[in-house]
Design a protein around this motif. Structure first.
Motif, short mmCIF file in Angstrom:
data_model
loop_
_atom_site.label_atom_id
_atom_site.label_comp_id
_atom_site.label_asym_id
_atom_site.label_seq_id
_atom_site.Cartn_x
_atom_site.Cartn_y
_atom_site.Cartn_z
N ASP A 96 0.84 -1.21 0.00
CA ASP A 96 0.00 0.00 0.00
C ASP A 96 0.87 1.26 0.00
OD1 ASP A 96 -2.25 -1.60 0.12
OD2 ASP A 96 -2.44 -1.43 2.30
N ALA A 97 1.95 1.23 0.81
CA ALA A 97 2.83 2.39 0.89
C ALA A 97 3.53 2.64 -0.44
CB ALA A 97 3.86 2.18 2.00
N LEU A 98 3.99 1.59 -1.09
CA LEU A 98 4.66 1.75 -2.39
C LEU A 98 3.71 2.38 -3.40
CD1 LEU A 98 6.57 -1.65 -2.64
CD2 LEU A 98 7.59 0.60 -2.28
N HIS A 99 2.48 1.88 -3.46
CA HIS A 99 1.52 2.43 -4.41
C HIS A 99 1.19 3.88 -4.08
CE1 HIS A 99 0.66 -0.90 -7.05
NE2 HIS A 99 0.56 -1.73 -6.02
N ALA A 100 1.02 4.18 -2.79
CA ALA A 100 0.69 5.55 -2.39
C ALA A 100 1.81 6.52 -2.75
CB ALA A 100 0.41 5.60 -0.89
N LEU A 101 3.06 6.11 -2.52
CA LEU A 101 4.19 6.96 -2.85
C LEU A 101 4.31 7.16 -4.36
CD1 LEU A 101 6.73 5.48 -0.29
CD2 LEU A 101 5.80 7.80 -0.23
N LYS A 102 4.11 6.08 -5.09
CA LYS A 102 4.18 6.17 -6.56
C LYS A 102 3.09 7.10 -7.09
CE LYS A 102 6.01 4.14 -10.35
NZ LYS A 102 7.45 4.04 -10.64
N GLU A 103 1.89 6.95 -6.55
CA GLU A 103 0.77 7.79 -7.01
C GLU A 103 0.97 9.25 -6.63
OE1 GLU A 103 -2.57 5.82 -5.31
OE2 GLU A 103 -2.33 4.06 -6.61
N ALA A 104 1.74 9.51 -5.57
CA ALA A 104 2.03 10.88 -5.16
C ALA A 104 3.14 11.52 -5.99
CB ALA A 104 2.38 10.92 -3.68
N GLY A 105 3.70 10.76 -6.92
CA GLY A 105 4.70 11.32 -7.82
C GLY A 105 6.14 11.05 -7.45
#
Length: 221
Positions: A96-105
């Protein structure tokens, strides 16, 4: 201003690989008639690359850690570990953290002492390989962590700008300190030292905390 890159260690940080490493290590010891080792003993050998792991395995089994078995076990263990991937698991909320960071740019990278072939194999096994724009592994350069050049190379590949390093161990803390890189310490990995005795800018115990930590990071310009 662009978002900072986030660079992760792998073993003990994003994934608990100790059960898988323990399994292949005991297979290597067993086929040679050497005594098997408990999981917690092998867990303590993880983090400084395969040559170090094999030295520890041989020494713990009463063998010469730098003797003729060393190269043989290294080669065989690596071949085995590329294909026997069960036991490698992501830590809770890490995905979840990886996806959230990726989605935040944020651009994501890996900086691990695990060799490249098994690193790529486990990333594919866990279906997270596409998330990383850079992978620097233990055999990518002439040196390994805690030498800072691996982290410097990772930062360069991700654009050579601001970056936060995320790791779990004494090796990661020393790498970040020597590289002059901001360091987020995941406290539930393989470290042996008290958190307060390790270099870090921030410590966290749950990956659900990491995107918020990154978003609030204060940069000294």
């Amino acid at each position: 201003m662009s978002q900072p890159a986030i660079i992760f260690d792998l073993d003990g940080t994003l994934i608990d690989s100790a059960p898988a490493i323990h399994a292949v290590s005991n297979l290597e010891l067993g086929v040679r008639g050497l005594p098997l080792l408990p999981l917690e003993r092998v867990r303590g050998f993880v983090g400084r690359g395969v040559p170090h792991l094999v030295r520890c395995l041989l020494e713990a089994s009463g063998q010469d850690p730098d003797g003729p078995l060393h190269a043989e076990v290294c080669e065989s263990l690596l071949a085995r570990y590329e294909h026997q991937l069960e036991g490698n698991t992501l830590y809770p909320r890490a995905l979840d953290a990886l996806h959230a960071l990726k989605e935040a740019g944020h651009r994501l990278g890996l900086c691990t002492n695990k060799p490249l072939a098994p690193t790529r194999a486990v990333l594919e096994h866990l279906d997270i390989a596409p998330l990383f724009s850079s992978v620097i592994a233990g055999d990518s350069l002439a040196t390994r962590k805690p030498n800072p050049e691996m982290l410097h190379q990772s930062i360069r590949q991700l654009g050579g700008t601001r970056a936060i390093y995320v790791g779990d161990s004494e090796v990661d803390a020393e790498t970040a300190k020597t590289a002059g890189a901001p360091f987020a310490l995941y406290t539930e990995g393989y470290r042996k030292t008290d958190v307060h005795a390790l270099y870090h800018d921030v410590a966290f115990s749950n990956f659900a905390m990491l995107p918020g930590i990154v978003s609030r990071w204060h940069w000294h310009e």
